[in-house]
Design an enzyme around this catalytic site. Structure first.
Site, PDB file in Angstrom:
ATOM      1  N   ASN A 197      -1.934 -10.601   8.619  1.00 57.04           N
ATOM      2  CA  ASN A 197      -2.930  -9.556   8.791  1.00 57.04           C
ATOM      3  C   ASN A 197      -4.243  -9.958   8.120  1.00 57.04           C
ATOM      4  OD1 ASN A 197      -3.725  -6.559   9.301  1.00 57.04           O
ATOM      5  ND2 ASN A 197      -4.209  -6.912   7.140  1.00 57.04           N
ATOM      6  N   GLU A 198      -5.325  -9.924   8.879  1.00 63.55           N
ATOM      7  CA  GLU A 198      -6.680 -10.099   8.369  1.00 63.55           C
ATOM      8  C   GLU A 198      -6.842 -11.340   7.484  1.00 63.55           C
ATOM      9  OE1 GLU A 198      -8.307  -5.515   8.575  1.00 63.55           O
ATOM     10  OE2 GLU A 198      -8.089  -6.447   6.609  1.00 63.55           O
ATOM     11  N   TRP A 209      -5.023   3.271  11.792  1.00 65.65           N
ATOM     12  CA  TRP A 209      -4.894   3.053  10.359  1.00 65.65           C
ATOM     13  C   TRP A 209      -5.386   4.324   9.680  1.00 65.65           C
ATOM     14  CZ3 TRP A 209      -2.527  -0.526   7.493  1.00 65.65           C
ATOM     15  CH2 TRP A 209      -2.666  -0.414   6.098  1.00 65.65           C
ATOM     16  N   TYR A 236     -13.539  -1.711  12.400  1.00 61.82           N
ATOM     17  CA  TYR A 236     -14.080  -0.444  11.885  1.00 61.82           C
ATOM     18  C   TYR A 236     -15.568  -0.315  12.201  1.00 61.82           C
ATOM     19  CZ  TYR A 236      -9.628  -0.068   9.508  1.00 61.82           C
ATOM     20  OH  TYR A 236      -8.287   0.025   9.257  1.00 61.82           O
ATOM     21  N   GLU A 291      -5.547  -1.969  14.096  1.00 62.65           N
ATOM     22  CA  GLU A 291      -6.091  -1.037  13.105  1.00 62.65           C
ATOM     23  C   GLU A 291      -7.409  -0.493  13.608  1.00 62.65           C
ATOM     24  OE1 GLU A 291      -6.751  -2.045   8.997  1.00 62.65           O
ATOM     25  OE2 GLU A 291      -4.811  -3.044   8.818  1.00 62.65           O
ATOM     26  N   HIS A 303       0.894  -9.351   4.605  1.00 59.98           N
ATOM     27  CA  HIS A 303      -0.232  -8.437   4.432  1.00 59.98           C
ATOM     28  C   HIS A 303      -0.657  -8.480   2.968  1.00 59.98           C
ATOM     29  CE1 HIS A 303      -2.292  -4.690   6.256  1.00 59.98           C
ATOM     30  NE2 HIS A 303      -2.904  -4.967   5.113  1.00 59.98           N
ATOM     31  N   GLN A 326       0.800  -1.217   0.000  1.00 63.58           N
ATOM     32  CA  GLN A 326       0.000   0.000   0.000  1.00 63.58           C
ATOM     33  C   GLN A 326       0.837   1.274   0.000  1.00 63.58           C
ATOM     34  OE1 GLN A 326      -2.753  -1.777   3.221  1.00 63.58           O
ATOM     35  NE2 GLN A 326      -4.036  -0.311   2.143  1.00 63.58           N
ATOM     36  N   GLU A 352      -5.538   1.862  -1.423  1.00 62.60           N
ATOM     37  CA  GLU A 352      -6.524   1.122  -0.619  1.00 62.60           C
ATOM     38  C   GLU A 352      -7.121  -0.032  -1.425  1.00 62.60           C
ATOM     39  OE1 GLU A 352      -7.459   0.924   2.417  1.00 62.60           O
ATOM     40  OE2 GLU A 352      -6.235   2.542   3.257  1.00 62.60           O
ATOM     41  N   TRP A 353      -6.236  -0.915  -1.888  1.00 60.00           N
ATOM     42  CA  TRP A 353      -6.624  -2.159  -2.539  1.00 60.00           C
ATOM     43  C   TRP A 353      -7.605  -1.903  -3.674  1.00 60.00           C
ATOM     44  CZ3 TRP A 353      -2.848  -5.040  -1.180  1.00 60.00           C
ATOM     45  CH2 TRP A 353      -2.316  -4.966   0.107  1.00 60.00           C
TER      46      TRP A 353
END
Length: 443
Positions: free
Chosen positions: A167-168, A397, A293, A350, A123, A22, A404-405
């Site tokens: 990550n995630e 974050w 989030y 995050e 990531h 990123q 952003e992907w």
């Protein structure tokens, strides 16, 4: 009124987070190999506006400036990821010394600035060469990951003591293998299930490697967890929410920490589980990393491979700059749920808020929506701590506006504005707010 900094314990870690693809750019420099996201960016419709991470924030060349920004904020720690294809261009085999050297320079610069490096091994940027060999749907990928983890542990373990395996997990497996919103963009239920299990095996192997090679390592994994709520209260939507909850919130945390898969997934994944696998996965970790989030609203969607899809929040829900609903109580409740279920110290790795921030005529970047979001989410975190959640750190974050992907450069989550034409950095009002929060909490 309660002092907003009064409930942060001594030693609480304040940080900022980024990830390699990123922000780094330099995608074809100094021997870096291609990742699945390089390919995704060049796939028609893969990323909004055809944006790529080729340059991103050019952190690869501007790293000293970015570390100086962190020092100015007063953060204790910086969570970053290593680009697997930068250090192993083919994913395994020949090592790229230039890539390893970059992270040596970053780690040394952080330590000189009094900032602790928190190194995330994965990531989402799997080397494309490994994807061509089956990627996470191939059981061998767990071994390839373990070898990569060993390379990083031997190289950086003398200076890095905080390690993150992944990550995630649920984002890159679900959106990579079931709902085609991310690389590698496959829709196949069997591959999705295999990817879940093989990533879990890789996590366990990574923990063992780090324990063996890094004396005094503090090891965690980062899970994105959000309560899953039926869009409307129908039997179909409740069933969709129940299965999505397993795939999003449970299929990695439960086997890694509790030693078993959740019930609906356990039966489906059984054909891919070999003798001894669950013991290989459930390796002791030191803390639980949470990215959060807001809630997910689920609905039945027969067109999707698992029969669920993303629904909409109630129309009267407050939202922030990119339209995501704001539910601070869900953050508080998630922290308490994690504490009760997994009984580990928690680090919020995050939390943040997107927007379309611009530089004003006065030369500043005013982002009151982000300050409001961070204020109320920090209050929710303190409420959870007061009720028994053992939260030991908080990372915003993100440090920088970045790639952003699938959204490309259209969503800005940074507390530092990046002009993607000139690459100039401008701390936003939220950066000053965060620096003052950190200063006050330590006073």
């Amino acid at each position: 009124m309660t002092d907003p900094t009064s409930s942060y314990p001594p030693g609480f870690v304040w940080g900022v987070s980024t990830s390699a693809y990123q922000i780094e750019g330099a995608a074809a420099e100094d021997g870096r190999g291609a990742s699945i996201w390089d390919v995704r960016c060049r796939t028609q419709g893969g990323v909004v506006n055809g944006d790529t991470g080729d340059v991103a924030c050019d952190h690869y060349h501007r790293m000293p400036e970015d570390v100086a920004l962190m020092k100015g904020l007063g953060v204790d720690a910086y969570r970053f990821s290593v680009s697997w294809p930068r250090v192993l261009p083919r994913g395994k085999g020949a090592v790229n010394e230039a890539g390893l050297d970059f992270y040596d320079r970053l780690i040394d610069r952080l330590l000189e600035a009094g900032i602790e490096p928190w190194l995330c091994l994965y990531h989402w940027d799997l080397p494309q060469a490994l994807q061509d060999m089956g990627g996470w749907s191939a059981r061998d990928c767990a071994g390839w990951y373990a070898d990569y983890a060993a390379l990083c542990a031997r190289r950086y373990g003398d200076r890095v003591k905080r390690w993150i395996t992944f990550n995630e997990f649920s984002v890159f497996t679900l959106f990579g293998y079931a709902i085609p919103w991310a690389a590698p963009g496959i829709v196949d239920r069997a591959q999705h299930l295999r990817a879940i299990h093989h990533v879990n095996l890789a996590h366990g192997a990574g923990v063992d490697v780090l324990r063996d090679l890094v004396p005094g390592a503090s090891i965690g994994a980062i899970h994105n967890r959000q309560v899953v709520i039926p869009e409307t209260d129908t039997p179909e939507n409740r069933a969709a929410a129940s299965l999505l909850d397993e795939h999003w919130n449970l299929v990695f945390c439960d086997p890694q920490i509790l030693g078993h898969y959740p019930p609906q997934t356990a039966a489906a994944i059984e054909p891919y589980v070999q003798a001894g696998d669950m013991a290989r996965i459930a390796r002791p970790v030191d803390w639980f990393g949470l990215n959060h989030y807001g809630p997910i609203f689920a609905k039945a969607d027969p067109a999707r491979s698992w029969g669920y899809g993303w629904g909409d929040a109630p129309p009267d829900s407050p939202t922030h700059g990119v339209g995501w609903a704001i539910f601070p109580d869900a953050f508080r409740d998630e922290l308490l749920t994690i504490q009760r279920r997994y009984r580990l110290p928690i680090v919020v790795t995050e939390n943040g808020c997107g927007g379309s921030d611009t530089v004003s005529p006065d030369g500043a970047v005013h982002d009151p929506h982000r300050i409001n979001y961070l204020t109320i989410y920090n209050a929710a975190m303190r409420d959870a701590m007061a009720q028994g959640a053992d939260v030991q750190g908080y990372f915003v974050w993100s440090l920088l506006d970045n790639f952003e992907w699938g959204s490309g450069y259209g969503q800005r989550f940074g507390i530092v504005h990046v002009d993607f034409q000139t690459l100039a950095r401008t701390p936003k009002d939220s950066a000053r707010w965060y620096a003052e929060l950190i200063r006050s909490a330590k006073a």
